[in-house]
Enzyme design. Sequence first.
Site, mmCIF file in Angstrom:
data_model
loop_
_atom_site.group_PDB
_atom_site.id
_atom_site.type_symbol
_atom_site.label_atom_id
_atom_site.label_comp_id
_atom_site.label_asym_id
_atom_site.label_seq_id
_atom_site.Cartn_x
_atom_site.Cartn_y
_atom_site.Cartn_z
ATOM 1 N N PHE A 71 0.827 -1.197 0.000
ATOM 2 C CA PHE A 71 0.000 0.000 0.000
ATOM 3 C C PHE A 71 0.867 1.255 0.000
ATOM 4 C CE2 PHE A 71 -3.496 -2.624 1.706
ATOM 5 C CZ PHE A 71 -4.598 -2.034 1.100
ATOM 6 N N ASP A 72 0.571 2.165 -0.901
ATOM 7 C CA ASP A 72 1.101 3.515 -0.766
ATOM 8 C C ASP A 72 0.460 4.106 0.490
ATOM 9 O OD1 ASP A 72 2.268 6.062 -1.492
ATOM 10 O OD2 ASP A 72 0.260 6.647 -2.171
ATOM 11 N N LEU A 73 1.093 5.113 1.086
ATOM 12 C CA LEU A 73 0.545 5.704 2.310
ATOM 13 C C LEU A 73 -0.255 6.977 2.025
ATOM 14 C CD1 LEU A 73 0.462 5.365 5.416
ATOM 15 C CD2 LEU A 73 2.418 6.923 5.526
ATOM 16 N N ASP A 74 0.394 7.960 1.394
ATOM 17 C CA ASP A 74 -0.239 9.263 1.199
ATOM 18 C C ASP A 74 -1.338 9.229 0.145
ATOM 19 O OD1 ASP A 74 1.240 10.610 3.122
ATOM 20 O OD2 ASP A 74 2.904 10.937 1.746
ATOM 21 N N ASP A 98 -2.431 5.644 -5.291
ATOM 22 C CA ASP A 98 -3.164 6.688 -6.015
ATOM 23 C C ASP A 98 -2.365 7.298 -7.160
ATOM 24 O OD1 ASP A 98 -1.509 8.013 -3.875
ATOM 25 O OD2 ASP A 98 -2.274 9.804 -4.868
#
Length: 230
Positions: free
Chosen positions: A7-10, A180
Amino acid sequence: MIRNILFDLDDTILDFKVAEREALTKTLLYFNISPEEKILTRYSEINKQQWKLLEQGKITRDDVKIKRYEILFGEMKITQCSPREATKYYEEQLGKGHFFIKGAEEVLKNLSVNYRIYIVTNGSTKVQTGRIKSSGIEKYIDGVFNSEKVGCEKPGRKFFENCFSHIPNFKHDETIIVGDSLSSDIQGGINSGIKTIWFNAEKNENKTDIIPDYEISKLWDLLEVLKNIL
């Protein structure tokens, strides 16, 4: 069968837009600068531009941190504080607290039962560590890979190869990335040979040649997508 989810965080798990706005507002007020809308908006634009240059390997991480304020202060004719001082205070504020993307905590809790979950981020180590701790998601994740520690950025293949080397019994066909950013997360997944899911919350048109395997606009949709991946 998917076993590992990166997972990307931001703006995938944590809402960076809200956090950025709050931290910048506090920073401007601290230096006696009125947080006008035009300043907040322009900073966000400049910041995105600088991070894109970092992804492309054209500038360094330190360049990003200082240059964004140099450009902003120059354009807005702000002279009462230095870009370096502003950067230091801003990062201190950004690392405090958190704001979840809708459904993120519940989705992580649900997925953690059957999947190994890893965070992959280009954000500053100190800032991201503070935000992850504040959010309480550590109990759902199996590891955090931060480009500042790894020594290279997403979407570079070296970044992902380093991540993979630290995942037990890693297999490419059992791993997927959710993020995203087409240029960072999805391109990174393509570069490293894993499946990709573009989290497109604003339902933007993809005008690039970067094609994700799957696309979702709500994090809850991820559960159904994962069920249907062979």
